[in-house]
Write an enzyme that holds these catalytic residues in place. Structure first.
Site, short mmCIF file in Angstrom:
data_model
loop_
_atom_site.label_atom_id
_atom_site.label_comp_id
_atom_site.label_asym_id
_atom_site.label_seq_id
_atom_site.Cartn_x
_atom_site.Cartn_y
_atom_site.Cartn_z
N LYS A 60 32.43 47.21 44.08
CA LYS A 60 31.87 45.98 44.64
C LYS A 60 31.83 46.06 46.17
CE LYS A 60 30.29 41.77 44.99
NZ LYS A 60 30.91 40.57 44.43
N THR A 116 35.89 38.65 43.46
CA THR A 116 35.79 39.74 44.43
C THR A 116 37.06 39.69 45.27
OG1 THR A 116 33.38 39.69 44.51
CG2 THR A 116 34.51 40.65 46.39
#
Length: 289
Positions: free
Chosen positions: A173, A98
């Protein structure tokens, strides 16, 4: 069977690489900054280990990474001993970190210049999802690279979707984390309110979880929250890193995220309580302190 490298064997990467080896049946070479962890993985799953990301990536069809942040990602890709030094023409690099959309676009451009493909592919589902091989994977990149990589990614995923060009996986995300932040805070406040009102929280959740208030967070976290146990997944430190990425991107694109910014500060309070490694449901602990 594909020839695969996996860079980064943390709480997510370790089991993900294991699924590539055991479920996918691929030939897997691993690299980890702490060599002992790579040795442990090889002892458990077979395969081989490499001393550097460049050595791990050499000659591979697919190279995965799952590291901490943008700087860590640059280190294992374009750094002095990074994987981009040895990626073969036509191969695919899949990043499950991420990170920012900015670094994803940067690395996609570097990969294109090197004659290979880059997919930003952050995951959702937490440690349990990684261990059980049921992660959701949000991908940014070119269709051809996605089509080639998807059968390999499927070894650790329940859902895989191409969201757009480079950076789109990371942006998706961010939406995931923005949404979770608000849900967890709402659940924490609901449980806190119910306790103060003298209600049986289990009975309350049994009823409202079947209506419009129901969510994954409610289904999977209400029992541990009600018990004051916060060691069941994604850590507060990691969530604050992710929300920082969201807020920085919002500054760039003009989005307004007032609830996200507020919940980020609530997580800062949890850190100050010593809850850096508590899971994200620990927002309830802040209300009860």
């Amino acid at each position: 069977m594909a020839s695969v490298a996996f860079l980064g064997l943390g709480v997510m990467g370790y089991p993900m690489a294991g699924h590539l080896r055991n479920k996918g049946g691929h030939d897997v070479t691993v690299y980890n900054r702490t060599k002992a962890k790579a040795e442990q993985w090889v002892g458990q799953h077979g395969g081989s280990l490499a001393a550097t990301p460049a050595q791990a990536a050499e000659g591979k069809d697919f190279v995965f990474s799952c590291v901490g942040n943008d700087d860590d990602l640059r280190s294992v890709t374009t750094g002095p001993e990074g994987a981009f030094k040895s990626m073969r023409k036509g191969s695919v690099f899949i990043d499950n970190t991420t990170a920012s959309a900015e670094v994803a676009r940067e690395l996609a451009a570097a990969a294109e210049a090197g004659g290979f493909s880059f997919l930003d592919a952050p995951v959702s589902g937490g440690q349990a999802g990684a261990e059980n091989g049921v992660l959701t994977v949000m991908v940014g990149g070119e269709q051809d690279a996605f089509d080639r990589a998807r059968p390999v990614i499927d070894a650790f995923a329940r859902m895989v979707g191409l969201m757009g060009s480079a950076g789109a996986g990371q942006l998706t995300k961010m939406i995931n984390q923005i949404t979770i932040a608000g849900l967890v805070q709402g659940l924490a406040e609901g449980i806190h309110f119910g306790k103060k009102a003298g209600l049986d929280i289990e009975k309350v959740i049994e009823v409202i979880s079947k209506g419009a208030a129901g969510s994954w967070q409610m289904e999977n976290r209400h029992k541990t929250m009600n018990a004051g146990k916060y060691d069941f997944g994604f850590a507060v430190d990691w969530m604050r890193k992710d929300l920082g990425i969201c807020l920085a991107e919002a500054d760039r694109n003009g989005a307004r995220l007032p609830v996200t910014a507020l919940v980020d500060q609530f997580y800062k309070d949890v850190q100050a309580m010593g809850g850096e490694r508590w899971d994200t449901s620990s927002l309830l602990a802040r209300l009860e302190k």
